[in-house]
Design a protein around this motif. Structure first.
Motif, PDB file in Angstrom:
ATOM      1  N   VAL A  92      23.581  64.238  36.634  1.00  0.00           N
ATOM      2  CA  VAL A  92      24.503  65.347  36.885  1.00  0.00           C
ATOM      3  C   VAL A  92      23.828  66.330  37.837  1.00  0.00           C
ATOM      4  N   MET A  93      24.621  66.844  38.785  1.00  0.00           N
ATOM      5  CA  MET A  93      24.165  67.892  39.709  1.00  0.00           C
ATOM      6  C   MET A  93      24.957  69.158  39.445  1.00  0.00           C
ATOM      7  N   GLU A  94      24.263  70.283  39.403  1.00  0.00           N
ATOM      8  CA  GLU A  94      24.930  71.584  39.375  1.00  0.00           C
ATOM      9  C   GLU A  94      25.426  71.893  40.793  1.00  0.00           C
ATOM     10  N   ALA A  95      26.333  72.824  40.914  1.00  0.00           N
ATOM     11  CA  ALA A  95      26.801  73.256  42.239  1.00  0.00           C
ATOM     12  C   ALA A  95      25.596  73.663  43.083  1.00  0.00           C
ATOM     13  N   GLY A  96      25.581  73.228  44.334  1.00  0.00           N
ATOM     14  CA  GLY A  96      24.481  73.568  45.229  1.00  0.00           C
ATOM     15  C   GLY A  96      24.404  72.615  46.399  1.00  0.00           C
ATOM     16  N   THR A  97      23.369  72.814  47.232  1.00  0.00           N
ATOM     17  CA  THR A  97      23.097  71.960  48.380  1.00  0.00           C
ATOM     18  C   THR A  97      21.703  71.386  48.203  1.00  0.00           C
ATOM     19  N   TYR A  98      21.570  70.078  48.402  1.00  0.00           N
ATOM     20  CA  TYR A  98      20.316  69.385  48.128  1.00  0.00           C
ATOM     21  C   TYR A  98      19.994  68.404  49.243  1.00  0.00           C
ATOM     22  N   GLU A  99      18.696  68.159  49.446  1.00  0.00           N
ATOM     23  CA  GLU A  99      18.259  67.096  50.339  1.00  0.00           C
ATOM     24  C   GLU A  99      17.429  66.113  49.529  1.00  0.00           C
TER      25      GLU A  99
END
Length: 93
Positions: A28-35
């Motif tokens: 699961v990913m929380e709201a956000g921007t990731y690389e």
């Protein structure tokens, strides 16, 4: 054996496991921007929510919704944006 992974100060969490089809993680990913970076070929399937993804060598962002998948080759970096909690299955091959 089941393994757990946590990235980006706990904003991305996953459980790793092996099945008859190979190695996978579900998370699961929380709201956000990731690389993210890959070490092997990955197929990422969105389970719930949606991901907006900028794949390697692409200038465009593409949105993937529940049930849709994309692939990334080994040794690549890609960017992901999510606007709400989003779950995924990542299969390695």
């Amino acid at each position: 054996m089941i393994s757990t992974n946590e990235y980006f100060d706990g904003n991305v969490k996953s459980i790793g496991y092996k099945s008859a089809t190979g190695k996978s993680t579900i998370g699961v990913m929380e709201a956000g921007t990731y690389e993210f970076g890959t070490s092997e070929h990955e197929t990422m399937t969105v389970i719930e929510g949606e991901m907006t993804v900028k794949l390697p060598n692409s200038k465009e962002w593409v949105t993937y919704k529940a049930g849709e998948a994309y692939t990334i080759d080994a040794n690549q970096k890609f960017q992901v944006k999510v606007s709400e909690q989003t779950s995924y299955l990542c299969q390695y091959a």
